[in-house]
Design a protein around this motif. Sequence first.
Motif, PDB file in Angstrom:
ATOM      1  N   VAL A  54      32.220   1.964 -17.210  1.00  0.00           N
ATOM      2  CA  VAL A  54      32.942   2.865 -16.321  1.00  0.00           C
ATOM      3  C   VAL A  54      32.245   4.214 -16.204  1.00  0.00           C
ATOM      4  O   VAL A  54      32.253   4.852 -15.138  1.00  0.00           O
ATOM      5  N   ASN A  55      31.613   4.672 -17.268  1.00  0.00           N
ATOM      6  CA  ASN A  55      30.992   5.993 -17.253  1.00  0.00           C
ATOM      7  C   ASN A  55      29.782   6.074 -16.331  1.00  0.00           C
ATOM      8  O   ASN A  55      29.371   7.174 -15.935  1.00  0.00           O
ATOM      9  N   PHE A  56      29.197   4.929 -15.987  1.00  0.00           N
ATOM     10  CA  PHE A  56      28.042   4.945 -15.093  1.00  0.00           C
ATOM     11  C   PHE A  56      28.441   5.273 -13.656  1.00  0.00           C
ATOM     12  O   PHE A  56      27.598   5.656 -12.846  1.00  0.00           O
ATOM     13  N   GLY A  57      29.713   5.158 -13.338  1.00  0.00           N
ATOM     14  CA  GLY A  57      30.158   5.431 -11.973  1.00  0.00           C
ATOM     15  C   GLY A  57      29.831   6.832 -11.504  1.00  0.00           C
ATOM     16  O   GLY A  57      29.481   7.048 -10.331  1.00  0.00           O
ATOM     17  N   LYS A  58      29.906   7.808 -12.408  1.00  0.00           N
ATOM     18  CA  LYS A  58      29.617   9.195 -12.033  1.00  0.00           C
ATOM     19  C   LYS A  58      28.179   9.353 -11.558  1.00  0.00           C
ATOM     20  O   LYS A  58      27.888  10.183 -10.693  1.00  0.00           O
ATOM     21  N   GLN A  59      27.272   8.573 -12.120  1.00  0.00           N
ATOM     22  CA  GLN A  59      25.873   8.611 -11.690  1.00  0.00           C
ATOM     23  C   GLN A  59      25.646   7.774 -10.436  1.00  0.00           C
ATOM     24  O   GLN A  59      24.937   8.186  -9.518  1.00  0.00           O
ATOM     25  N   TRP A  60      26.278   6.609 -10.384  1.00  0.00           N
ATOM     26  CA  TRP A  60      26.094   5.696  -9.253  1.00  0.00           C
ATOM     27  C   TRP A  60      26.485   6.332  -7.924  1.00  0.00           C
ATOM     28  O   TRP A  60      25.773   6.203  -6.927  1.00  0.00           O
TER      29      TRP A  60
ATOM     30  N   ARG B 294      40.525   9.575 -16.516  1.00  0.00           N
ATOM     31  CA  ARG B 294      41.570   8.594 -16.209  1.00  0.00           C
ATOM     32  C   ARG B 294      41.443   8.116 -14.771  1.00  0.00           C
ATOM     33  O   ARG B 294      41.667   6.928 -14.477  1.00  0.00           O
ATOM     34  N   ALA B 295      41.082   9.028 -13.866  1.00  0.00           N
ATOM     35  CA  ALA B 295      40.903   8.644 -12.467  1.00  0.00           C
ATOM     36  C   ALA B 295      39.767   7.642 -12.320  1.00  0.00           C
ATOM     37  O   ALA B 295      39.865   6.668 -11.561  1.00  0.00           O
ATOM     38  N   TRP B 296      38.685   7.864 -13.073  1.00  0.00           N
ATOM     39  CA  TRP B 296      37.565   6.923 -13.033  1.00  0.00           C
ATOM     40  C   TRP B 296      37.966   5.583 -13.649  1.00  0.00           C
ATOM     41  O   TRP B 296      37.569   4.518 -13.152  1.00  0.00           O
ATOM     42  N   ASP B 297      38.738   5.616 -14.717  1.00  0.00           N
ATOM     43  CA  ASP B 297      39.211   4.370 -15.329  1.00  0.00           C
ATOM     44  C   ASP B 297      40.009   3.547 -14.323  1.00  0.00           C
ATOM     45  O   ASP B 297      39.882   2.315 -14.258  1.00  0.00           O
ATOM     46  N   LYS B 298      40.811   4.231 -13.510  1.00  0.00           N
ATOM     47  CA  LYS B 298      41.627   3.537 -12.508  1.00  0.00           C
ATOM     48  C   LYS B 298      40.751   2.925 -11.425  1.00  0.00           C
ATOM     49  O   LYS B 298      40.948   1.769 -11.027  1.00  0.00           O
ATOM     50  N   VAL B 299      39.760   3.685 -10.938  1.00  0.00           N
ATOM     51  CA  VAL B 299      38.849   3.164  -9.920  1.00  0.00           C
ATOM     52  C   VAL B 299      38.077   1.959 -10.461  1.00  0.00           C
ATOM     53  O   VAL B 299      37.918   0.945  -9.773  1.00  0.00           O
ATOM     54  N   TRP B 300      37.609   2.080 -11.692  1.00  0.00           N
ATOM     55  CA  TRP B 300      36.831   1.004 -12.317  1.00  0.00           C
ATOM     56  C   TRP B 300      37.665  -0.271 -12.427  1.00  0.00           C
ATOM     57  O   TRP B 300      37.200  -1.371 -12.071  1.00  0.00           O
TER      58      TRP B 300
END
Length: 302
Positions: free
Chosen positions: A145-151, A186-192
């Motif tokens: 999930v943490n890779f989303g910020k870079q992607w 938490r917002a990224w966790d939801k998107v993931w």
Amino acid sequence: MSDQTRQSFLQRIGNLTRSATSLRARIRRGIGRSSPEVAEPESEVAPVEVTRQTRTPDGQCIYAIGDVHGRCDLLKKLVEQIEEDSKSLPNGTKRVLVFLGDYIDRGLQSKDVIDFLQSEQVQAFERVFLMGNHEEALLRFLNDVNFGKQWVRYGGAETLYSYGLQPPPNARAAMQSHEAMQAYQRAWDKVWTEFRNRLPENHLKFYQGLQHYHVAGDYLFVHAGLRPGEELEKQTVRDMLWIREEFLDAPEQFPQVVVHGHTPTDAVFRDNRRIGLDTGAFISGKLSAVRLFGDEVSFLST
């Protein structure tokens, strides 16, 4: 957008994508020297006459398509051109479509591209799907999930939009407090979680089943390129998906002519060692392909 503006933007994208690799190469060349390297101005390279003789396997016509990047509209147009062109082939000719990767990201029709590639409209061809660095990024996000910020910084946001999702906004504001950072995570966790739930099973299998390279006759197809001086069996996946300067500017030939995408240019490139097909479709509106039949080489584009 005017043609001049598109060309200027495309040139900047090409320069940016090549700059980091070029810097690393210059640093490596400078290691161990007792005096600073003196930079010399680059001179324009004269067009290279293509003298190398190459052939496809007997009875096979190959159409290789460059980076689509979420432009399903252009992909459909180009496939229609290829279908029309292939009607002139001798009866019994095997028609092969080789896709060089980067189907997604940057363009808002990313999901539509994958749907189209799995539709009946391309079933008349034998198909080879290669992996690009952007598909690798999607698979990495599925596992982290943490890779989303870079992607999302290099095109993943458009892919999320195409699947009906939106990345969390205002990353800078999340740095202002611990509570804001937790809310952002938490917002990224939801998107993931939503993305993993919404991704169709056939799309997941498509991404997971992509090849890293394909060899046919005197041609080798790969997304980014190969590392000079290394045998094919020793090439790394990282290089096949990401390499730029070390491959693009090397003088030596490989056993096969390398057909690739990954580095955008305003026109297709061809010399005795490589054929580059990324013409920046997502911004230029020009999606390109090469037609390889026997010893013939020609190009199509939208």
